[in-house]
Motif scaffolding. Structure first.
Motif, PDB file in Angstrom:
ATOM      1  N   GLU A   1       0.467  -1.274  -0.215  1.00  0.00           N
ATOM      2  CA  GLU A   1       0.027   0.261   0.326  1.00  0.00           C
ATOM      3  C   GLU A   1       1.237   1.186  -0.153  1.00  0.00           C
ATOM      4  O   GLU A   1       0.655   1.947  -0.725  1.00  0.00           O
ATOM      5  CB  GLU A   1      -1.039  -0.379   1.426  1.00  0.00           C
ATOM      6  CG  GLU A   1      -1.972  -0.775   1.137  1.00  0.00           C
ATOM      7  CD  GLU A   1      -2.690  -0.854   2.952  1.00  0.00           C
ATOM      8  OE1 GLU A   1      -4.216  -0.819   2.266  1.00  0.00           O
ATOM      9  OE2 GLU A   1      -2.398  -1.194   3.107  1.00  0.00           O
ATOM     10  N   MET A   2       1.928   1.198   0.486  1.00  0.00           N
ATOM     11  CA  MET A   2       2.780   2.504   0.600  1.00  0.00           C
ATOM     12  C   MET A   2       3.640   2.195   0.003  1.00  0.00           C
ATOM     13  O   MET A   2       3.876   3.745  -0.801  1.00  0.00           O
ATOM     14  CB  MET A   2       3.920   1.992   1.939  1.00  0.00           C
ATOM     15  CG  MET A   2       4.530   3.948   2.336  1.00  0.00           C
ATOM     16  SD  MET A   2       3.110   4.570   2.864  1.00  0.00           S
ATOM     17  CE  MET A   2       3.581   6.303   3.634  1.00  0.00           C
ATOM     18  N   GLN A   3       3.739   1.404  -0.788  1.00  0.00           N
ATOM     19  CA  GLN A   3       4.714   1.655  -2.654  1.00  0.00           C
ATOM     20  C   GLN A   3       3.562   2.115  -3.860  1.00  0.00           C
ATOM     21  O   GLN A   3       4.044   3.178  -4.093  1.00  0.00           O
ATOM     22  CB  GLN A   3       4.963   0.087  -2.886  1.00  0.00           C
ATOM     23  CG  GLN A   3       6.639  -0.312  -2.389  1.00  0.00           C
ATOM     24  CD  GLN A   3       7.656   0.422  -2.240  1.00  0.00           C
ATOM     25  OE1 GLN A   3       7.452   1.330  -3.387  1.00  0.00           O
ATOM     26  NE2 GLN A   3       8.927  -0.137  -2.415  1.00  0.00           N
ATOM     27  N   LEU A   4       2.612   1.545  -3.644  1.00  0.00           N
ATOM     28  CA  LEU A   4       1.503   2.164  -4.309  1.00  0.00           C
ATOM     29  C   LEU A   4       1.225   3.771  -3.898  1.00  0.00           C
ATOM     30  O   LEU A   4       1.264   4.860  -5.188  1.00  0.00           O
ATOM     31  CB  LEU A   4      -0.077   1.737  -4.489  1.00  0.00           C
ATOM     32  CG  LEU A   4      -0.980   2.022  -5.070  1.00  0.00           C
ATOM     33  CD1 LEU A   4      -0.402   1.920  -6.835  1.00  0.00           C
ATOM     34  CD2 LEU A   4      -2.425   1.165  -4.784  1.00  0.00           C
TER      35      LEU A   4
ATOM     36  N   PHE B   1      10.549   8.864  -5.964  1.00  0.00           N
ATOM     37  CA  PHE B   1      11.124   9.898  -7.051  1.00  0.00           C
ATOM     38  C   PHE B   1      11.011   9.318  -7.938  1.00  0.00           C
ATOM     39  O   PHE B   1      11.891   9.649  -9.524  1.00  0.00           O
ATOM     40  CB  PHE B   1      12.693  10.097  -6.429  1.00  0.00           C
ATOM     41  CG  PHE B   1      13.110  11.322  -5.607  1.00  0.00           C
ATOM     42  CD1 PHE B   1      13.236  12.628  -6.006  1.00  0.00           C
ATOM     43  CD2 PHE B   1      12.907  11.110  -4.718  1.00  0.00           C
ATOM     44  CE1 PHE B   1      13.932  13.277  -5.126  1.00  0.00           C
ATOM     45  CE2 PHE B   1      12.593  11.923  -3.513  1.00  0.00           C
ATOM     46  CZ  PHE B   1      13.558  13.946  -3.710  1.00  0.00           C
ATOM     47  N   GLY B   2      10.049   8.328  -8.320  1.00  0.00           N
ATOM     48  CA  GLY B   2       9.954   8.562  -9.733  1.00  0.00           C
ATOM     49  C   GLY B   2      10.706   6.527 -10.351  1.00  0.00           C
ATOM     50  O   GLY B   2      10.374   6.270 -11.528  1.00  0.00           O
ATOM     51  N   ALA B   3      10.592   6.004  -9.403  1.00  0.00           N
ATOM     52  CA  ALA B   3      12.043   4.138  -9.936  1.00  0.00           C
ATOM     53  C   ALA B   3      10.732   2.863  -9.606  1.00  0.00           C
ATOM     54  O   ALA B   3      11.076   2.025  -8.772  1.00  0.00           O
ATOM     55  CB  ALA B   3      12.508   4.355  -8.791  1.00  0.00           C
ATOM     56  N   SER B   4       9.637   2.918  -9.872  1.00  0.00           N
ATOM     57  CA  SER B   4       8.480   2.253 -10.552  1.00  0.00           C
ATOM     58  C   SER B   4       9.274   1.233 -11.512  1.00  0.00           C
ATOM     59  O   SER B   4       9.744   1.202 -12.164  1.00  0.00           O
ATOM     60  CB  SER B   4       7.498   3.168 -11.442  1.00  0.00           C
ATOM     61  OG  SER B   4       7.779   2.568 -12.399  1.00  0.00           O
ATOM     62  N   THR B   5       8.692  -0.453 -11.032  1.00  0.00           N
ATOM     63  CA  THR B   5       9.686  -1.512 -11.967  1.00  0.00           C
ATOM     64  C   THR B   5      10.437  -1.071 -13.222  1.00  0.00           C
ATOM     65  O   THR B   5      10.797  -1.832 -12.988  1.00  0.00           O
ATOM     66  CB  THR B   5       8.543  -2.505 -10.963  1.00  0.00           C
ATOM     67  OG1 THR B   5       8.094  -3.191 -10.073  1.00  0.00           O
ATOM     68  CG2 THR B   5       8.859  -3.682 -11.547  1.00  0.00           C
ATOM     69  N   LEU B   6       8.900  -0.844 -14.051  1.00  0.00           N
ATOM     70  CA  LEU B   6       8.879  -0.685 -15.197  1.00  0.00           C
ATOM     71  C   LEU B   6       9.280   0.420 -15.674  1.00  0.00           C
ATOM     72  O   LEU B   6       9.774   0.596 -17.335  1.00  0.00           O
ATOM     73  CB  LEU B   6       8.150  -0.806 -16.311  1.00  0.00           C
ATOM     74  CG  LEU B   6       7.271  -2.433 -15.240  1.00  0.00           C
ATOM     75  CD1 LEU B   6       6.008  -2.650 -16.076  1.00  0.00           C
ATOM     76  CD2 LEU B   6       8.160  -3.275 -16.018  1.00  0.00           C
ATOM     77  N   ALA B   7      10.312   1.275 -14.809  1.00  0.00           N
ATOM     78  CA  ALA B   7      10.727   3.269 -15.150  1.00  0.00           C
ATOM     79  C   ALA B   7      11.724   2.715 -15.600  1.00  0.00           C
ATOM     80  O   ALA B   7      12.252   2.026 -15.572  1.00  0.00           O
ATOM     81  CB  ALA B   7      10.423   3.607 -13.913  1.00  0.00           C
ATOM     82  N   ARG B   8      12.328   3.852 -17.006  1.00  0.00           N
ATOM     83  CA  ARG B   8      13.778   3.197 -17.363  1.00  0.00           C
ATOM     84  C   ARG B   8      14.990   3.371 -16.159  1.00  0.00           C
ATOM     85  O   ARG B   8      14.755   4.575 -15.709  1.00  0.00           O
ATOM     86  CB  ARG B   8      13.923   4.590 -18.188  1.00  0.00           C
ATOM     87  CG  ARG B   8      13.061   4.131 -19.544  1.00  0.00           C
ATOM     88  CD  ARG B   8      13.222   5.304 -21.154  1.00  0.00           C
ATOM     89  NE  ARG B   8      11.914   6.276 -20.116  1.00  0.00           N
ATOM     90  CZ  ARG B   8      12.476   7.721 -20.039  1.00  0.00           C
ATOM     91  NH1 ARG B   8      13.700   8.610 -20.206  1.00  0.00           N
ATOM     92  NH2 ARG B   8      12.105   8.723 -19.859  1.00  0.00           N
TER      93      ARG B   8
END
Ligand SMILES: NC(=[NH2+])NCCC[C@H](N)C(=O)O
Ligand SMILES: [Mn+2]
Ligand SMILES: [Mn+2]
Length: 309
Positions: A258-261, A302-309
């Motif tokens: 939940e916190m990650q989301l 800061f935008g480092a999601s699993t599929l981010a470049r």
């Protein structure tokens, strides 16, 4: 990294090593715990310029009893003054301040400087307060006298005199400017304040019933291009089973997922512009787990999601 945060080039780390607003000792070691957990390297690996400004200086915590309902007022003012000045300088240089606490009283200096900056930059300030507590006590109602339970009141203009008005206005924030997420411990008189001011408190009951996704859609609905989004991240927002290194832990927090989301949805707005990371207490932690967890969540913020470049 997503293009939405391409404008955020330089992140400035500011250490404020103090537990002056707490009554459990140890939060002063928070900045180094975050460094040891690799905060600088994580941001650099995600292609941010990062500057570590080192630690601010301030008085030692005297560990005296509250006077006039407030503990360590003089020292709290000194630490917040140092935080205010450095956050203001970092913003003036066009950089993104990341305050490494220290206890949560430091949000007074940090958010006051941000509110002043937003007024001059004609930005709409929105604060997301991630916490088990609402921190909306003041010197007349606080059961502890600890200023880490009072920063929101000070920012709304209702705190001890020496701690209000720093943004250049009587109040740095209005009640509509702030949303609380993860709340599960509110003192009796705080509840009345919350009702009287109409504060937007998304407590654990709300998260249980509506889920993190719907809650964050609601919280973020009016964030637009003119918004400066500030996150004040108290690590005790998390469940103490995941984050044991905090001084005032309360069981029943949001799950890791939940916190990650929550963090990813904030990142998706592209408007995150400043951050406080507070209340990590390495003296109570297990092998620096809480600081490491904080670094993981900051990466998502800061935008480092699993599929981010
Ligand atoms: N930032 C925090 N951890 N705040 C905890 C506050 C606890 C309690 N409500 C108090 O005023 O003392
Ligand atoms: Mn808290
Ligand atoms: Mn707090």
């Amino acid at each position: 990294m997503p293009d939405t945060i391409a404008g955020m080039k330089t992140v400035s780390l500011i250490g404020a090593p103090t537990d002056v607003g707490a009554s459990v000792r140890g939060a002063g070691m928070g900045p180094d715990a975050l460094r040891v957990a690799g905060l600088f390297e994580m941001l650099r690996d995600h292609r941010f310029n990062v500057i570590d400004h080192g630690n601010l200086a301030g008085p030692p915590t005297p560990w005296t009893e509250p006077k006039g309902g407030v503990r360590h007022l003089e020292e709290v003012v000194a630490w917040n003054r140092a935080v205010f000045d450095r956050v203001a300088a970092v913003l003036a240089a066009g950089q993104t301040p990341l305050l490494m606490g220290g206890d949560h009283c430091l949000a007074i200096g940090s958010i006051s400087a941000i509110a002043r900056h937003c007024r001059y930059a004609k930005k709409k300030l929105r604060v997301i307060w991630l916490d088990a507590h609402t921190d909306v006590n003041n010197e007349t109602i606080s059961p502890s006298g600890n200023v880490h339970g009072m920063p929101v009141s000070c920012l709304l203009g209702y705190g001890p005199k020496p701690l209000i008005g720093w943004s250049g206005q009587p109040a740095a924030l209005t009640p509509e400017d702030i949303d609380f997420i993860g709340i599960r411990s509110v003192d009796n008189d705080e509840k009345q304040t919350i009702r009287r001011l109409g504060l937007q408190v998304f407590d654990m009951r709300h998260l249980d019933e509506h889920g993190m996704r719907n809650t964050m859609i609601e919280v973020l609905q009016d964030v637009d291009d003119d918004t400066h989004l500030h996150v004040s991240f108290d690590l005790d927002c998390l469940d103490p089973a995941d984050a044991p290194g905090v001084g005032t832990g309360v069981r029943g927090g949001p799950t890791y997922r939940e916190m990650q989301l929550c963090m990813e949805m904030i990142a998706d707005t592209g408007r995150l512009s400043s951050l406080d990371v507070v209340e990590i207490n390495p003296a109570l932690d297990v092998r620096n787990r809480t600081a490491e967890l904080a670094v993981e969540f900051i990466a998502s913020l800061f935008g480092a999601s699993t599929l981010a470049r």
